[in-house]
Design an enzyme around this catalytic site. Structure first.
Site, mmCIF file in Angstrom:
data_model
loop_
_atom_site.group_PDB
_atom_site.id
_atom_site.type_symbol
_atom_site.label_atom_id
_atom_site.label_comp_id
_atom_site.label_asym_id
_atom_site.label_seq_id
_atom_site.Cartn_x
_atom_site.Cartn_y
_atom_site.Cartn_z
ATOM 1 N N CYS A 299 0.825 -1.223 0.000
ATOM 2 C CA CYS A 299 0.000 0.000 0.000
ATOM 3 C C CYS A 299 0.853 1.265 0.000
ATOM 4 C CB CYS A 299 -0.925 0.022 1.211
ATOM 5 S SG CYS A 299 -2.012 -1.397 1.244
ATOM 6 N N HIS B 62 -3.895 6.892 1.817
ATOM 7 C CA HIS B 62 -4.218 5.569 1.287
ATOM 8 C C HIS B 62 -5.631 5.204 1.755
ATOM 9 C CE1 HIS B 62 -4.068 1.480 0.143
ATOM 10 N NE2 HIS B 62 -4.167 1.040 1.386
ATOM 11 N N ASN C 101 -10.192 -0.707 -1.593
ATOM 12 C CA ASN C 101 -8.747 -0.538 -1.391
ATOM 13 C C ASN C 101 -8.029 -1.101 -2.620
ATOM 14 O OD1 ASN C 101 -6.074 -0.737 -0.634
ATOM 15 N ND2 ASN C 101 -6.477 -1.682 1.359
HETATM 16 O O1 UT7 Z 1 -4.401 -1.583 2.920
HETATM 17 C C1 UT7 Z 1 -3.799 -2.409 3.848
HETATM 18 C C2 UT7 Z 1 -4.157 -2.041 5.167
HETATM 19 N N1 UT7 Z 1 -5.382 -2.689 5.576
HETATM 20 C C3 UT7 Z 1 -6.127 -2.115 6.489
HETATM 21 O O2 UT7 Z 1 -5.811 -1.030 6.910
HETATM 22 C C4 UT7 Z 1 -7.306 -2.870 7.042
HETATM 23 C C5 UT7 Z 1 -7.428 -2.563 8.519
HETATM 24 N N2 UT7 Z 1 -8.525 -3.278 9.165
HETATM 25 C C6 UT7 Z 1 -9.810 -2.989 8.916
HETATM 26 O O3 UT7 Z 1 -10.127 -2.142 8.126
HETATM 27 C C7 UT7 Z 1 -10.850 -3.700 9.736
HETATM 28 O O4 UT7 Z 1 -10.232 -4.434 10.769
HETATM 29 C C8 UT7 Z 1 -11.757 -4.669 8.895
HETATM 30 C C9 UT7 Z 1 -12.664 -3.864 7.995
HETATM 31 C C10 UT7 Z 1 -10.884 -5.602 8.092
HETATM 32 C C11 UT7 Z 1 -12.640 -5.490 9.829
HETATM 33 O O5 UT7 Z 1 -13.415 -4.646 10.658
HETATM 34 P P1 UT7 Z 1 -13.488 -4.885 12.230
HETATM 35 O O6 UT7 Z 1 -14.432 -3.903 12.754
HETATM 36 O O7 UT7 Z 1 -12.078 -4.852 12.754
HETATM 37 O O8 UT7 Z 1 -14.107 -6.331 12.323
HETATM 38 P P2 UT7 Z 1 -13.499 -7.652 12.977
HETATM 39 O O9 UT7 Z 1 -12.378 -8.184 12.175
HETATM 40 O O10 UT7 Z 1 -13.255 -7.399 14.427
HETATM 41 O O11 UT7 Z 1 -14.725 -8.633 12.831
HETATM 42 C C12 UT7 Z 1 -15.989 -8.383 13.495
HETATM 43 C C13 UT7 Z 1 -16.962 -9.472 13.086
HETATM 44 C C14 UT7 Z 1 -16.373 -10.867 13.198
HETATM 45 O O12 UT7 Z 1 -17.397 -11.712 13.668
HETATM 46 P P3 UT7 Z 1 -17.457 -12.129 15.240
HETATM 47 O O13 UT7 Z 1 -16.150 -12.838 15.490
HETATM 48 O O14 UT7 Z 1 -17.594 -10.851 15.980
HETATM 49 O O15 UT7 Z 1 -18.656 -13.016 15.288
HETATM 50 C C15 UT7 Z 1 -16.045 -11.226 11.760
HETATM 51 O O16 UT7 Z 1 -16.100 -12.627 11.543
HETATM 52 O O17 UT7 Z 1 -17.323 -9.306 11.712
HETATM 53 C C16 UT7 Z 1 -17.139 -10.534 11.026
HETATM 54 N N3 UT7 Z 1 -16.806 -10.238 9.624
HETATM 55 C C17 UT7 Z 1 -17.744 -10.006 8.687
HETATM 56 N N4 UT7 Z 1 -19.081 -9.989 8.744
HETATM 57 C C18 UT7 Z 1 -19.729 -9.690 7.616
HETATM 58 C C19 UT7 Z 1 -15.586 -10.142 9.046
HETATM 59 N N5 UT7 Z 1 -15.712 -9.844 7.748
HETATM 60 C C20 UT7 Z 1 -17.034 -9.752 7.501
HETATM 61 C C21 UT7 Z 1 -17.785 -9.478 6.351
HETATM 62 N N6 UT7 Z 1 -19.136 -9.454 6.451
HETATM 63 N N7 UT7 Z 1 -17.204 -9.198 5.158
#
Ligand code: UT7
Length: 331
Positions: free
Chosen positions: A113, A258, A288
């Site tokens: 990135c 980014h 992204n």
């Molecule tokens: O460019 C490279 C750099 N990348 C980034 O900067 C990404 C940084 N991270 C993020 O943007 C966020 O962490 C994400 C968008 C990837 C995830 O958001 P979050 O609020 O951190 O969610 P999480 O990973 O804590 O997951 C929360 C819940 C989980 O379920 P449980 O364990 O709470 O039951 C996941 O399994 O959301 C679930 N989940 C989804 N649900 C619906 C994960 N992906 C999805 C999805 N749809 N696509």
């Protein structure tokens, strides 16, 4: 001393629009979850057979047109990508061929990135050293062909899009124009927090059916860990750049971050105390696009008339590696 200034910008995204609703038909996700957690509404994915080199060429042609130049004016190519068309050679040489050029150097940058900011730093150094006067800098990414579009891969699959952005950089002798500084960082202790493990030249063979069945050839990420680091490192490296130039956030005309997550961008914006209209956001339309994100956002801002001569522009990136960096420039 001459330094790099932007003479032209361009971008290309594929026509194929993939909405959150389209993804919800492939995996257990929803428009509400994706919009609320990321700000993404749709992204572009390549049609079968479209290469990164082709997207890069289209973006480069637009950048050359906007600079009033032709490919023959270029002295060097720098191409940033984490998704090269082939393991080797780099996509830079395929772009060179697509542009009908031969002989000039083509360097691929592997900083994910942060690739465009790293590439800008190299281009600026070449220009300051007097080695080259006109450099084509491209960020291009095809993420869609490498994503697991089942529920298993939903955390990654909803985030990424395909596209290319390009800039023509020329030597500027004007005191009030061009790159003021670039600040680059990396921390390999976190390499596996966001990575593509396979195929891997560390293993013989580089990939097996078992690895593919386990899905280890798909990218993986500990999202919360990446998020936590991104929201500290990005404002930090902007402040580092401002401090080095005796400037403050108030001096920034446009911040081009980014685009990884709208929530990350918002936290960076608030920490720097910038109003919304001084920060570029296009993640809702493209997701992204990794190394292509900043040059696409820059080119859109330029072509929307958001930049004026003398404006202070700040680019900031954070991603896999971890790598991060900022660039400060006078437009
Ligand atoms: O460019 C490279 C750099 N990348 C980034 O900067 C990404 C940084 N991270 C993020 O943007 C966020 O962490 C994400 C968008 C990837 C995830 O958001 P979050 O609020 O951190 O969610 P999480 O990973 O804590 O997951 C929360 C819940 C989980 O379920 P449980 O364990 O709470 O039951 C996941 O399994 O959301 C679930 N989940 C989804 N649900 C619906 C994960 N992906 C999805 C999805 N749809 N696509």
């Amino acid at each position: 001393m001459s330094r790099a200034a932007f003479a032209g910008t361009g971008f290309y995204v594929p026509d194929r629009v993939v909405t959150n609703g389209d993804l919800a038909r492939l995996m257990d996700t929803s428009d509400d979850w994706i919009v609320e957690r990321t700000g993404i509404r749709e992204r572009r994915w390549v049609p079968e057979g479209m290469s990164g080199a082709e997207m890069a060429r289209r973006a480069s042609e637009m950048a050359l047109r906007s600079a009033g130049m032709s490919a023959g004016d270029l002295d060097a190519i720098i191409l940033a990508t984490l998704s090269p068309d082939h393991f080797f050679p780099g996509t830079g040489v395929f772009l060179q061929r697509e542009l009908g050029l031969e002989g000039i150097p083509a360097l691929d940058v592997r900083a994910q990135c942060s690739g465009f900011v790293y590439g800008l730093s190299v281009a600026d150094a070449w220009i300051r050293a007097g080695q080259y006067r006109t450099v084509l800098l491209v960020g291009v990414e095809i993420q869609s062909t490498g994503l697991d579009v089942s529920t298993r891969g939903r955390d990654m699959a909803v985030l990424f899009g395909d596209g290319a952005g390009a800039a023509v950089l020329t030597a500027s002798d004007e005191a009030y124009r061009g790159v003021l500084s670039t600040h680059l960082h990396a921390d390999g202790r976190f390499a596996e927090v966001l990575w593509g493990e396979f195929s891997s030249s560390k293993h013989h063979p580089r990939i097996t059916p078992e690895i593919m069945t386990a899905g280890r050839h798909y990218p993986s990420m500990e999202g919360r860990e990446v998020f936590k680091h991104a929201v500290s490192r990005m404002p930090e490296v902007v402040e580092e750049a401002l401090h080095a130039n005796g400037l403050t956030p108030d001096d920034i005309s446009l911040l081009i971050p980014h685009q990884a997550n709208l929530r990350i961008t918002e936290m960076v914006r608030r920490r720097l105390g910038l109003p919304e209209d001084r920060v570029v956001n296009n993640i809702d339309r493209y997701g992204n696009t990794t190394a292509a994100t900043i040059p696409i956002a820059l080119s859109e801002a330029v072509h929307e008339g958001r930049l004026h001569r003398g404006d202070l522009v700040c680019m900031v990136a954070f991603g896999s590696g971890f790598t991060w960096g900022s660039a400060l420039l006078r437009w």
